[in-house]
Design an enzyme around this catalytic site. Structure first.
Site: not given
Ligand code: DX5
Ligand code: ZN
Length: 225
Positions: A32, A34, A36, A67, A178
């Site tokens: 996973h 992420d 941002m 995100m 999550d």
């Protein structure tokens, strides 16, 4: 019943990501990652080009969690990294203007598409999208940082989604959680219907990440029985 464990490398050693990923190869299903932008959330991780490099060097397929603002623009662009090793792209509902159109564009790249909701977003926004989606992601912390506490009050959303998915017979629609997923919380999330689990600090703050991944999977499966 299938359980998927997706370690998040947000709090792994950022200077040696490829080898950090290798530590869980053979145990984890996906990595996973992420993304941002310091706008949608108050933190920045990787540029598009840095992401491409990480994906290319990963021995495991990548579950991308965007995100970022302007998800309608960025979702399909990140999905175009399928040949490099992106398996799925999850956008945030709150960052879209045309969520249905963007889901179609992401899927057209041949990757699976997920939509995530922040803790303050009502779960009902996902109901009408379920037949189009490959995955829904219920955030169990406020997005932006690893190492936060699991929000048990989000489990009502997981239960609702699980019952809608079953009622519509959508066995290919995965239900991901999550944030704060650890040995102490995965059973509750699994019992409520989650089948795809992101775990960051629980895995990478451990001396033996592979062992934690195996134990998370065992507990998630047992909680489903
Ligand atoms: C937080 C990220 C998570 C984070 C989870 O915004 O989306 O994926 O890495 O970290 P833990 O498991 O430590 O809560
Ligand atoms: Zn995430």
């Amino acid at each position: 019943m299938t359980v998927r464990i997706c370690p998040s490398v947000l709090n792994a050693d950022q200077n040696h990501l490829a080898s950090e990923i290798e530590r869980v190869a053979g145990f984890a299903d996906f990595i996973h990652l992420d993304i941002m932008d310091d706008k949608f959330v108050p933190n920045f991780t990787y540029s598009f080009e840095q992401t491409r490099q990480i994906v290319m060097e990963s021995v495991l397929p990548i579950d991308l969690h965007l995100m970022v603002e302007q998800a309608d623009r960025w979702g399909p662009k990140y999905a175009s990294l399928k040949p490099e090793g992106v398996f799925s792209v999850t956008i945030h509902y709150e960052a879209t203007k045309d969520v249905a159109g963007t889901i179609d564009l992401i899927k057209a790249e041949g990757v699976r598409c997920g939509v995530a909701i922040k803790p303050s977003t009502p779960v009902e926004v996902l109901k009408g999208l379920l037949t189009k989606l490959d995955m829904v992601l219920v955030m169990t912390v406020e997005p932006g940082f690893g190492g936060q506490s699991f929000m048990g009050e989000m489990m009502t959303k997981v239960k609702d989604l699980s019952s809608w998915i079953s009622a519509e017979g959508l066995s290919q629609t995965w239900l991901q959680v999550d944030g704060g997923i650890a040995l102490s919380t995965i059973e509750e999330a699994s019992a409520c219907g989650a089948d795809t689990f992101v775990a960051g600090s629980a895995v990478y703050k451990s001396d033996n990440p592979a062992e934690i991944v195996a134990e998370l999977r065992k507990r998630a499966i047992e909680a489903r029985r």
